[in-house]
Design a protein around this motif. Structure first.
Motif, PDB file in Angstrom:
ATOM      1  N   UNK A 112     -45.262 -22.728  -7.816  1.00  0.00           N
ATOM      2  CA  UNK A 112     -46.466 -22.158  -7.218  1.00  0.00           C
ATOM      3  C   UNK A 112     -46.102 -20.858  -6.509  1.00  0.00           C
ATOM      4  N   UNK A 113     -46.550 -19.739  -7.071  1.00  0.00           N
ATOM      5  CA  UNK A 113     -46.196 -18.431  -6.514  1.00  0.00           C
ATOM      6  C   UNK A 113     -46.792 -18.191  -5.134  1.00  0.00           C
ATOM      7  N   UNK A 114     -47.766 -19.005  -4.751  1.00  0.00           N
ATOM      8  CA  UNK A 114     -48.407 -18.842  -3.440  1.00  0.00           C
ATOM      9  C   UNK A 114     -47.762 -19.686  -2.350  1.00  0.00           C
ATOM     10  N   UNK A 118     -40.924 -20.445  -0.561  1.00  0.00           N
ATOM     11  CA  UNK A 118     -39.805 -21.379  -0.706  1.00  0.00           C
ATOM     12  C   UNK A 118     -38.778 -21.154   0.399  1.00  0.00           C
ATOM     13  N   UNK A 119     -38.617 -22.178   1.260  1.00  0.00           N
ATOM     14  CA  UNK A 119     -37.612 -22.086   2.324  1.00  0.00           C
ATOM     15  C   UNK A 119     -36.629 -23.256   2.285  1.00  0.00           C
ATOM     16  N   UNK A 120     -37.072 -24.419   1.771  1.00  0.00           N
ATOM     17  CA  UNK A 120     -36.194 -25.597   1.784  1.00  0.00           C
ATOM     18  C   UNK A 120     -36.188 -26.354   0.463  1.00  0.00           C
ATOM     19  N   UNK A 121     -36.949 -25.905  -0.518  1.00  0.00           N
ATOM     20  CA  UNK A 121     -37.108 -26.670  -1.755  1.00  0.00           C
ATOM     21  C   UNK A 121     -35.815 -26.801  -2.548  1.00  0.00           C
ATOM     22  N   UNK A 122     -34.893 -25.888  -2.370  1.00  0.00           N
ATOM     23  CA  UNK A 122     -33.645 -25.923  -3.124  1.00  0.00           C
ATOM     24  C   UNK A 122     -32.561 -26.758  -2.439  1.00  0.00           C
ATOM     25  N   UNK A 123     -32.867 -27.315  -1.283  1.00  0.00           N
ATOM     26  CA  UNK A 123     -31.889 -28.139  -0.569  1.00  0.00           C
ATOM     27  C   UNK A 123     -31.761 -29.508  -1.226  1.00  0.00           C
ATOM     28  N   UNK A 124     -30.584 -30.140  -1.141  1.00  0.00           N
ATOM     29  CA  UNK A 124     -30.465 -31.542  -1.563  1.00  0.00           C
ATOM     30  C   UNK A 124     -31.408 -32.410  -0.731  1.00  0.00           C
ATOM     31  N   UNK A 125     -31.792 -33.552  -1.276  1.00  0.00           N
ATOM     32  CA  UNK A 125     -32.801 -34.381  -0.614  1.00  0.00           C
ATOM     33  C   UNK A 125     -32.444 -34.737   0.822  1.00  0.00           C
ATOM     34  N   UNK A 126     -31.159 -35.076   1.081  1.00  0.00           N
ATOM     35  CA  UNK A 126     -30.781 -35.482   2.435  1.00  0.00           C
ATOM     36  C   UNK A 126     -30.928 -34.327   3.425  1.00  0.00           C
ATOM     37  N   UNK A 127     -30.539 -33.115   2.995  1.00  0.00           N
ATOM     38  CA  UNK A 127     -30.679 -31.954   3.872  1.00  0.00           C
ATOM     39  C   UNK A 127     -32.139 -31.559   4.030  1.00  0.00           C
ATOM     40  N   UNK A 128     -32.912 -31.721   2.967  1.00  0.00           N
ATOM     41  CA  UNK A 128     -34.333 -31.414   3.036  1.00  0.00           C
ATOM     42  C   UNK A 128     -35.024 -32.326   4.044  1.00  0.00           C
ATOM     43  N   UNK A 129     -34.680 -33.592   4.026  1.00  0.00           N
ATOM     44  CA  UNK A 129     -35.289 -34.539   4.966  1.00  0.00           C
ATOM     45  C   UNK A 129     -34.930 -34.187   6.409  1.00  0.00           C
ATOM     46  N   UNK A 130     -33.695 -33.747   6.634  1.00  0.00           N
ATOM     47  CA  UNK A 130     -33.284 -33.338   7.982  1.00  0.00           C
ATOM     48  C   UNK A 130     -34.045 -32.087   8.424  1.00  0.00           C
ATOM     49  N   UNK A 132     -55.657 -27.582   0.483  1.00  0.00           N
ATOM     50  CA  UNK A 132     -55.854 -26.132   0.477  1.00  0.00           C
ATOM     51  C   UNK A 132     -55.080 -25.536   1.650  1.00  0.00           C
ATOM     52  N   UNK A 133     -54.155 -24.652   1.311  1.00  0.00           N
ATOM     53  CA  UNK A 133     -53.332 -23.984   2.314  1.00  0.00           C
ATOM     54  C   UNK A 133     -53.478 -22.473   2.161  1.00  0.00           C
ATOM     55  N   UNK A 134     -53.167 -21.778   3.234  1.00  0.00           N
ATOM     56  CA  UNK A 134     -53.214 -20.320   3.168  1.00  0.00           C
ATOM     57  C   UNK A 134     -52.195 -19.814   2.161  1.00  0.00           C
ATOM     58  N   UNK A 135     -52.533 -18.737   1.490  1.00  0.00           N
ATOM     59  CA  UNK A 135     -51.577 -18.132   0.569  1.00  0.00           C
ATOM     60  C   UNK A 135     -50.319 -17.722   1.324  1.00  0.00           C
ATOM     61  N   UNK A 136     -49.166 -18.028   0.738  1.00  0.00           N
ATOM     62  CA  UNK A 136     -47.914 -17.690   1.384  1.00  0.00           C
ATOM     63  C   UNK A 136     -47.438 -18.731   2.379  1.00  0.00           C
ATOM     64  N   UNK A 137     -48.146 -19.863   2.450  1.00  0.00           N
ATOM     65  CA  UNK A 137     -47.731 -20.937   3.353  1.00  0.00           C
ATOM     66  C   UNK A 137     -46.359 -21.453   2.928  1.00  0.00           C
ATOM     67  N   UNK A 138     -45.555 -21.870   3.894  1.00  0.00           N
ATOM     68  CA  UNK A 138     -44.196 -22.320   3.581  1.00  0.00           C
ATOM     69  C   UNK A 138     -44.195 -23.740   3.037  1.00  0.00           C
ATOM     70  N   UNK A 139     -43.194 -24.021   2.217  1.00  0.00           N
ATOM     71  CA  UNK A 139     -43.020 -25.368   1.688  1.00  0.00           C
ATOM     72  C   UNK A 139     -42.809 -26.386   2.806  1.00  0.00           C
ATOM     73  N   UNK A 140     -42.162 -25.942   3.866  1.00  0.00           N
ATOM     74  CA  UNK A 140     -41.900 -26.836   4.997  1.00  0.00           C
ATOM     75  C   UNK A 140     -43.195 -27.286   5.660  1.00  0.00           C
TER      76      UNK A 140
END
Length: 356
Positions: free
Chosen positions: A149-151, A154-166, A185-193
């Motif tokens: 989703x280009x909108x 991405x700040x944490x999506x590439x982390x391993x699951x354990x680090x993402x959960x932390x 519905x989120x604002x465009x550019x909203x963070x994955x976190x």
């Protein structure tokens, strides 16, 4: 014989009539054209240039993926919000050379129907981004959708699951099942976190509410086990009417000490090795999730369960059924003993053979 004298006045009258006839015809044509122009203007004004109906000064308009201009215009006409839908469809066909784009659009008071139609063809006009999380999908599929989703920033999506959960501050080791499926519905550019945190809190709220109002004598140690059961129930049936029945079967199996023997858990345990079919060898191969080889529940949920599935896991039906099998025509047949179950299996196989 001499011709009778022609009356001079009559002769002049005929000449005048001949001279006035063309003028009279031109006048009718002009009047007709004027009426046509006025009618056309009135139709265009009451369709294309009519103010789009909203409540208040601003209103958000949600367009879902796959929605078409034709369907959108028909819906507005059915709700008596527009006039002359055929005019709008013709305008869209010849003047708007793109499809309708999904998103949430801000409609301001005074905008014409034409302006709204044109705005919906460009996703850049959308004020908010639609995030669809389908019930029964996995956390891995959710992460993939957010990455694509280009909108979404991405700040944490590439982390391993354990680090993402932390990073999310979630007190669980495994992410599966902990994020509520729904349309958001989120604002465009909203963070994955921000998105994942919101989905997590919604799921925990639904789980806490259902746990506080659960039926008595359930075989769960805690609410997390109820979430595991909800994910299994979600994967076993697509019919809301069957959710409590499926839950009832598995709850009674747990109480009786029977293995759950449910295929979706086997598939989840196979991971990337699953290629679309389960073999007998797969059913015999032990994994932490293979409920044909382990007793009780698997260690984690196997999908993202809906609120309905969570409610069903905590409010199973009160029948005696401990078996169920697909009917081949949609839905399942639930039975209380092995003989009836075997008969239901034969009926299912017969239906499959008849469809070949």
């Amino acid at each position: 014989m001499p011709k009778p004298p022609v009356n001079a006045k009559a002769k002049n009258a005929k000449k005048n009539n001949k001279k006035q006839a063309p003028k009279f015809s031109k006048r009718l044509v002009l009047i007709g054209l004027f009426i046509v122009l006025i009618s056309t203007f009135a139709i265009l004004w009451s369709s294309l240039f009519k103010a789009y109906p909203i409540e208040g000064k601003k209103q958000m308009l949600s367009i879902t993926s796959g929605e078409t201009y034709s369907g959108f215009i028909d819906r507005l006409a059915k709700e008596d919000k527009i006039s002359f839908p055929i005019v709008l469809k013709l305008y869209q066909k010849f003047m708007i050379h793109d499809s309708m784009k999904a998103g949430v659009y801000e409609i301001e008071q005074g905008m014409s129907v034409r302006q709204v139609l044109e705005m919906l063809s460009d996703a850049d006009n959308a004020q908010m981004n639609r995030v669809l999380v389908i019930e029964g999908t996995t956390f891995k599929q959710l992460i993939t959708a957010l990455k694509n989703d280009k909108n979404v920033k991405n700040t944490i999506l590439d982390l391993p699951n354990d680090q993402l959960m932390k990073a999310l501050g979630i007190p669980y080791d495994h992410p599966e099942g902990l994020f509520a499926p729904n349309t958001y519905f989120f604002a465009k550019g909203e963070t994955d976190k921000k998105i994942l945190t919101d989905l997590y809190h919604r799921q925990i709220k639904a789980l806490d509410t259902a746990w506080a109002n659960r039926a008595p004598n359930l075989p769960y140690k805690d609410k997390y086990e109820a979430l595991i059961m909800a994910s299994i129930v979600e994967k076993e049936t697509s019919l809301d009417s069957e959710l409590t029945q499926v839950s009832g079967v598995f709850v009674r199996r747990l109480k009786l000490g029977m293995r759950l023997q449910t295929d979706p858990t086997v598939i989840y345990g196979m991971g990337n090795n699953y290629k679309g079919n389960i073999t007998r060898e797969d059913l015999r191969t032990p994994t932490p999730y293979n409920t044909y080889t382990i007793n009780g529940l698997p260690p984690t949920p196997i999908a993202l369960p809906s609120q309905k599935a969570i409610e069903a896991a905590l409010h199973p039906d009160d029948s005696n059924n401990i078996y169920f099998v697909a009917t081949g025509n949609g839905g399942h047949k639930f039975t209380a003993d092995l003989q009836a179950h075997n008969q239901a299996v034969q009926e299912y196989l017969s239906v499959l053979r008849s469809k070949k």
